[in-house]
Write a protein that holds these residues in place. Structure first.
Motif, PDB file in Angstrom:
ATOM      1  N   ARG A   7    -114.685 -20.860  27.582  1.00  0.00           N
ATOM      2  CA  ARG A   7    -114.623 -20.410  28.968  1.00  0.00           C
ATOM      3  C   ARG A   7    -113.314 -20.829  29.638  1.00  0.00           C
ATOM      4  NH1 ARG A   7    -119.788 -22.092  32.272  1.00  0.00           N
ATOM      5  NH2 ARG A   7    -118.808 -20.595  33.703  1.00  0.00           N
ATOM      6  N   LEU A   8    -112.702 -21.905  29.142  1.00  0.00           N
ATOM      7  CA  LEU A   8    -111.505 -22.462  29.762  1.00  0.00           C
ATOM      8  C   LEU A   8    -110.356 -22.417  28.765  1.00  0.00           C
ATOM      9  CD1 LEU A   8    -110.310 -23.905  32.275  1.00  0.00           C
ATOM     10  CD2 LEU A   8    -111.029 -26.075  31.239  1.00  0.00           C
ATOM     11  N   ARG A   9    -109.263 -21.760  29.159  1.00  0.00           N
ATOM     12  CA  ARG A   9    -108.130 -21.569  28.254  1.00  0.00           C
ATOM     13  C   ARG A   9    -106.819 -21.722  29.022  1.00  0.00           C
ATOM     14  NH1 ARG A   9    -110.109 -18.442  23.843  1.00  0.00           N
ATOM     15  NH2 ARG A   9    -107.976 -18.005  23.230  1.00  0.00           N
ATOM     16  N   ALA A  10    -105.782 -22.074  28.300  1.00  0.00           N
ATOM     17  CA  ALA A  10    -104.419 -22.034  28.833  1.00  0.00           C
ATOM     18  C   ALA A  10    -103.642 -21.021  28.010  1.00  0.00           C
ATOM     19  CB  ALA A  10    -103.756 -23.406  28.742  1.00  0.00           C
ATOM     20  N   ASP A  11    -103.008 -20.071  28.682  1.00  0.00           N
ATOM     21  CA  ASP A  11    -102.308 -18.984  28.011  1.00  0.00           C
ATOM     22  C   ASP A  11    -100.806 -19.086  28.275  1.00  0.00           C
ATOM     23  OD1 ASP A  11    -101.547 -16.646  26.787  1.00  0.00           O
ATOM     24  OD2 ASP A  11    -102.430 -15.308  28.290  1.00  0.00           O
ATOM     25  N   ALA A  54    -107.433 -28.148  35.633  1.00  0.00           N
ATOM     26  CA  ALA A  54    -108.267 -28.392  36.812  1.00  0.00           C
ATOM     27  C   ALA A  54    -107.737 -27.707  38.063  1.00  0.00           C
ATOM     28  CB  ALA A  54    -108.380 -29.899  37.063  1.00  0.00           C
ATOM     29  N   ARG A  55    -106.660 -26.941  37.924  1.00  0.00           N
ATOM     30  CA  ARG A  55    -106.041 -26.204  39.027  1.00  0.00           C
ATOM     31  C   ARG A  55    -105.373 -27.111  40.061  1.00  0.00           C
ATOM     32  NH1 ARG A  55    -108.808 -21.534  42.776  1.00  0.00           N
ATOM     33  NH2 ARG A  55    -109.207 -23.318  44.097  1.00  0.00           N
ATOM     34  N   LEU A  56    -105.009 -28.316  39.669  1.00  0.00           N
ATOM     35  CA  LEU A  56    -104.261 -29.198  40.568  1.00  0.00           C
ATOM     36  C   LEU A  56    -102.769 -28.944  40.478  1.00  0.00           C
ATOM     37  CD1 LEU A  56    -106.114 -32.603  40.111  1.00  0.00           C
ATOM     38  CD2 LEU A  56    -106.483 -30.830  41.840  1.00  0.00           C
ATOM     39  N   ILE A  57    -102.327 -28.325  39.391  1.00  0.00           N
ATOM     40  CA  ILE A  57    -100.927 -27.954  39.206  1.00  0.00           C
ATOM     41  C   ILE A  57    -100.881 -26.469  38.862  1.00  0.00           C
ATOM     42  CG2 ILE A  57     -98.832 -28.279  37.815  1.00  0.00           C
ATOM     43  CD1 ILE A  57     -99.720 -31.095  37.260  1.00  0.00           C
ATOM     44  N   SER A  58    -100.000 -25.733  39.516  1.00  0.00           N
ATOM     45  CA  SER A  58     -99.843 -24.314  39.216  1.00  0.00           C
ATOM     46  C   SER A  58     -98.772 -24.136  38.150  1.00  0.00           C
ATOM     47  CB  SER A  58     -99.445 -23.538  40.474  1.00  0.00           C
ATOM     48  OG  SER A  58    -100.452 -23.614  41.452  1.00  0.00           O
ATOM     49  N   PRO A  59     -99.060 -23.411  37.086  1.00  0.00           N
ATOM     50  CA  PRO A  59     -98.044 -23.183  36.053  1.00  0.00           C
ATOM     51  C   PRO A  59     -96.825 -22.454  36.606  1.00  0.00           C
ATOM     52  CG  PRO A  59    -100.235 -22.580  35.254  1.00  0.00           C
ATOM     53  CD  PRO A  59    -100.365 -22.804  36.724  1.00  0.00           C
ATOM     54  N   ALA A  60     -95.648 -22.866  36.113  1.00  0.00           N
ATOM     55  CA  ALA A  60     -94.430 -22.138  36.455  1.00  0.00           C
ATOM     56  C   ALA A  60     -94.435 -20.765  35.804  1.00  0.00           C
ATOM     57  CB  ALA A  60     -93.203 -22.940  36.000  1.00  0.00           C
ATOM     58  N   SER A  61     -95.103 -20.650  34.667  1.00  0.00           N
ATOM     59  CA  SER A  61     -95.318 -19.368  33.999  1.00  0.00           C
ATOM     60  C   SER A  61     -96.587 -19.479  33.168  1.00  0.00           C
ATOM     61  CB  SER A  61     -94.130 -18.995  33.116  1.00  0.00           C
ATOM     62  OG  SER A  61     -93.919 -19.972  32.106  1.00  0.00           O
ATOM     63  N   GLY A  62     -97.125 -18.347  32.759  1.00  0.00           N
ATOM     64  CA  GLY A  62     -98.397 -18.352  32.063  1.00  0.00           C
ATOM     65  C   GLY A  62     -99.553 -18.551  33.033  1.00  0.00           C
TER      66      GLY A  62
END
Length: 266
Positions: A7-11, A54-62
């Motif tokens: 359910r939780l992924r980093a792309d 945890a959505r505390l940091i927003s990715p610079a990309s992806g």
């Protein structure tokens, strides 16, 4: 054997603090209903990745995806009902009791039209029971031992009733007995309640003992991942931690155990 779901992924995420890139082009999938442990040397990006999940940091990309959708685009309250975070060294308000701290885990389930309810009281009592904190419920948090405080914070996360739980170094500053106490509690939350758990841990041997899935990082990248028996090898010690040593099997658990000998110069 069925394929793992996630359910939780980093792309392909890249993470930065200002102009300093910490993680570049990283992808991972958190296996559902398992304990995933992220390991690696200091400043390798472990906690940064957890904060991004945890959505505390927003990715610079992806993007970080929760249930197939970018987590950044989902309502905060909806995310908080699905995913809970216990950060490093959390600080409780002065004078707050254990019960009141745990009750804060119910905030995502409340709104201006739905205040405290019987369901909230039941969830708090269940969290206190699950973490062995019921007898300490009326004590001030600042009166507790380190291990008891960690259990109180975990109880708050349990009361949040999320299916995914992220823990950033939950055993920091605890002695061996309290480390085992906290990790046994985490293992029960997984085995008895089916929670998907992601932890950052420093201790390789504890990580090997409690992880179903292990991710080893160095310098913002994943160097190895999989079952602890496949990840924790002498090659990993050398390549990830710059340590020479042996890896044997724990006769009690069957998990790999690291016997470090010396550090290796870069």
């Amino acid at each position: 054997m069925s394929a793992r779901t996630s359910r939780l992924r980093a792309d392909n995420i890249s993470l930065a603090y200002g102009d300093r890139r910490v993680v570049e082009g990283l992808s991972l999938a958190v296996p559902d209903s398992e304990i995933t442990v992220i390991v690696g040397p200091n400043a390798c990006g472990k906690s940064t990745v957890l904060r991004a999940l945890a959505r505390l940091i927003s990715p610079a990309s992806g993007a970080v995806l929760l249930d197939g959708r970018a987590i950044a685009e989902q309502p905060s309250r909806m995310v908080a009902r699905t995913l809970g975070l216990l950060p490093q060294s959390p600080i409780a308000p002065e004078g707050i009791t254990v019960r009141d701290l745990v009750a804060r885990g119910r905030h995502p389930h409340q709104s201006w039209w739905r205040q405290w309810s019987e369901a909230d009281a039941v969830a708090v009592d269940a969290a206190l029971q699950a973490t062995g904190m019921r007898e300490l419920a009326d004590r001030d948090v600042d009166e507790l031992s380190g291990g008891q405080r960690q259990r109180a914070w975990i109880a708050m996360a349990v009361a949040q009733e999320t299916e995914l739980l992220l823990l950033d170094e939950p055993t920091t500053y605890l002695d061996v007995a309290h480390q085992l106490d906290v990790l046994e509690l985490v293992a029960r939350l997984n085995s008895e309640h089916g929670r998907t758990i992601v932890m950052v841990l420093h201790d390789l041997n504890l990580a090997s003992r409690y992880a179903h899935h292990m991710i080893a990082m160095r310098e913002g990248a994943i160097l190895a991942e999989g079952a602890p028996a496949d990840v924790v090898t002498t090659d990993l010690l050398r390549d990830v931690f710059h340590v020479e040593g042996h890896v044997i099997l724990d006769p009690h658990t069957g998990a790999p155990v690291v016997l470090p000998h010396r550090t290796i110069g870069d």
